[in-house]
Scaffold this active site. Structure first.
Site, PDB file in Angstrom:
ATOM      1  N   GLY A   1     -27.288   8.565   1.251  1.00  0.00           N
ATOM      2  CA  GLY A   1     -26.663   9.124  -0.052  1.00  0.00           C
ATOM      3  C   GLY A   1     -26.111  10.524   0.107  1.00  0.00           C
ATOM      4  O   GLY A   1     -24.916  10.785  -0.552  1.00  0.00           O
ATOM      5  N   ASP A   2     -26.966  11.399   0.292  1.00  0.00           N
ATOM      6  CA  ASP A   2     -26.805  12.636   0.429  1.00  0.00           C
ATOM      7  C   ASP A   2     -25.704  12.820   1.517  1.00  0.00           C
ATOM      8  O   ASP A   2     -24.716  13.751   1.159  1.00  0.00           O
ATOM      9  CB  ASP A   2     -27.935  13.510   0.830  1.00  0.00           C
ATOM     10  CG  ASP A   2     -28.880  13.496  -0.129  1.00  0.00           C
ATOM     11  OD1 ASP A   2     -28.963  13.986  -1.415  1.00  0.00           O
ATOM     12  OD2 ASP A   2     -30.087  12.961   0.010  1.00  0.00           O
ATOM     13  N   THR A   3     -25.632  12.366   2.540  1.00  0.00           N
ATOM     14  CA  THR A   3     -24.829  12.620   3.711  1.00  0.00           C
ATOM     15  C   THR A   3     -23.408  12.108   3.219  1.00  0.00           C
ATOM     16  O   THR A   3     -22.377  12.914   3.605  1.00  0.00           O
ATOM     17  CB  THR A   3     -25.014  11.918   5.062  1.00  0.00           C
ATOM     18  OG1 THR A   3     -26.504  12.262   5.345  1.00  0.00           O
ATOM     19  CG2 THR A   3     -24.224  12.250   6.096  1.00  0.00           C
TER      20      THR A   3
ATOM     21  N   ALA B   1     -22.188  12.256   0.238  1.00  0.00           N
ATOM     22  CA  ALA B   1     -21.807  13.055  -0.413  1.00  0.00           C
ATOM     23  C   ALA B   1     -21.153  14.202   0.146  1.00  0.00           C
ATOM     24  O   ALA B   1     -20.276  15.166  -0.133  1.00  0.00           O
ATOM     25  CB  ALA B   1     -22.706  13.326  -1.578  1.00  0.00           C
ATOM     26  N   ALA B   2     -21.692  14.628   1.130  1.00  0.00           N
ATOM     27  CA  ALA B   2     -21.561  15.917   1.991  1.00  0.00           C
ATOM     28  C   ALA B   2     -19.982  15.698   2.315  1.00  0.00           C
ATOM     29  O   ALA B   2     -19.234  16.461   2.583  1.00  0.00           O
ATOM     30  CB  ALA B   2     -22.720  16.217   2.928  1.00  0.00           C
TER      31      ALA B   2
END
Length: 408
Positions: free
Chosen positions: A179-181, A183-184
């Site tokens: 999820g973080d990646t 978004a990045a």
């Protein structure tokens, strides 16, 4: 550093983002992964960290000489400025840096920058061309904007967690902070698009608002159209590819192999390879719809063929038959794979403590302006003096700020 791609006889290839100045205020994964990507293609990334502990990622997972090896990848090509943003003098210094920057990256909870007097409106008065990336759990607007959100929650709300795992069992994590990646990566696309607009169209800077759950939702394929058109709710399917057959993980005597035999001609070759030409010739299996109707039978036939064979035997047979298949790799498999090395996806990097470690290479691969590792990940505050001097502060002013605990 490992050898990097070069252009010409001994000349280092130019960097696509050379001259782009980035101030990174993010921490952990989402914001910093965007900074990492921009830095790999030549941007000058100044990472602002809190004095004392710095980015918590420095202490996540496996630690070598007091520093996470994850940090060594996430923060290569960056400069570390230890600056206390909670103090007014620290905020003033940040504003000085942002005034000269092209990009600001932050992944605080919405309202944090505003509380420090650094709203988009205030920063664009200071620097009209500023491209401002804001990554948060739920975005800068909407009824959930003030709720705390991490990547795991974004994966759940974005629809991904419902589809992971075996049918009827607890939803599971995919194994990485996807999820973080995601978004990045969406943030990186936004930054590059905004920089292009600013340069080519004469546009001003702008704010890029990335919500973790929206980045996940954006890659969820036909999830919503299927629900809208048919009321169909896609469910977890384990290792299978629902609605496309045959495509699954199949047992071998020493592990598992992924086999994708879902193209019409590929399916026929797969059935020949496993000794089931009768299935390959069946009229009702000539297209995907027919194969989906008999997917359990097809999976059983493929599994019966693969089970007594080793993974390598299966891969050899299917490679000869031109059927897509692959081993389920571990970190050890990746580290020992010659294809990864041939394509520069395993590089050597020396940490600032003198350790030589292997790290992932750079994606994507550009032919004329490839990304590269220019510097290893910094210790906390390694570049404080250099960055502040570039901003016009004298050694005496820096020393006074250090005495006050504003910088370290």
């Amino acid at each position: 550093m490992d050898s990097q791609p070069q252009a010409g006889a001994g000349a280092v290839a130019p960097s696509a983002l050379q001259g782009v100045r980035v101030v990174e205020m993010g921490q952990l994964i989402a914001g910093p992964f965007c900074g990492k990507t921009l830095g790999e293609f030549g941007a000058d990334v100044v990472k602002i960290e809190a004095p004392g502990g710095g980015d918590p990622l420095r202490n996540w997972r496996l630690i070598q000489d007091g520093t996470s090896v994850w940090w060594q990848v996430q923060s290569r090509n960056k400069r570390s400025l230890a600056l206390d943003l909670r103090q007014p003098e620290g905020q003033d210094i940040a504003r000085q840096l942002i005034a000269e920057a092209d990009v600001l990256i932050e992944n605080f909870r919405p309202g944090t920058l505003e509380a420090w007097g650094m709203s988009p409106e205030a920063l664009h008065q200071l620097n009209p061309g500023l491209v401002m990336l804001r990554i948060s759990g739920y975005g800068q607007t909407g009824p959930y904007r003030d709720l705390p959100g991490f990547g795991a929650i974004g994966e759940a709300m974005g629809g991904l967690r419902h589809l992971t795992g075996e049918p009827g069992r607890v939803p599971v994590r995919v194994g990485v902070s996807i999820g973080d990646t995601l978004a990045a990566l969406h943030g990186t696309i936004g930054v590059l698009t905004a920089l292009y607009h600013r340069r080519v169209n004469g546009g001003q800077g702008q704010v890029i608002d990335v919500a973790l759950h929206e980045a996940v939702f954006n890659v969820m394929e036909s999830l919503i159209p299927e629900y809208s058109a048919f009321g169909a709710v896609r469910e977890a399917a384990g290792s299978a590819l629902p609605g496309i057959a045959p495509s699954n993980a199949y047992p071998c005597s020493d592990g598992w192999v992924l086999i994708a035999g879902n193209g019409d001609s590929i399916f026929k070759r797969l059935m020949e390879a496993i000794g089931r030409p009768d299935l390959g010739a069946a009229a009702d299996l000539a297209d995907n719809a027919g194969r989906v109707a008999r997917v359990a039978e097809l999976d059983a036939a493929i599994g019966a063929w693969s089970a007594p064979r080793t993974v390598q035997q299966v891969l050899d047979a299917l490679g000869a038959a031109r059927v897509p298949a692959g081993k389920v790799y571990t970190a050890k498999d990746i580290a020992e794979d010659p294809h990864y090395r041939a394509r520069g996806m395993l590089l050597q990097q020396t940490t600032r403590d003198g350790h030589l470690i292997e790290v992932p290479g750079i994606v994507p691969k550009l032919s004329a302006t490839p990304g590269r590792i220019r510097s290893s990940a910094p210790h906390l505050g390694d570049d404080t003096d250099a960055v502040l001097q570039e901003a016009g502060l004298t050694p005496a002013q820096i020393a006074l700020l250090r005495e006050k605990g504003v910088v370290a």
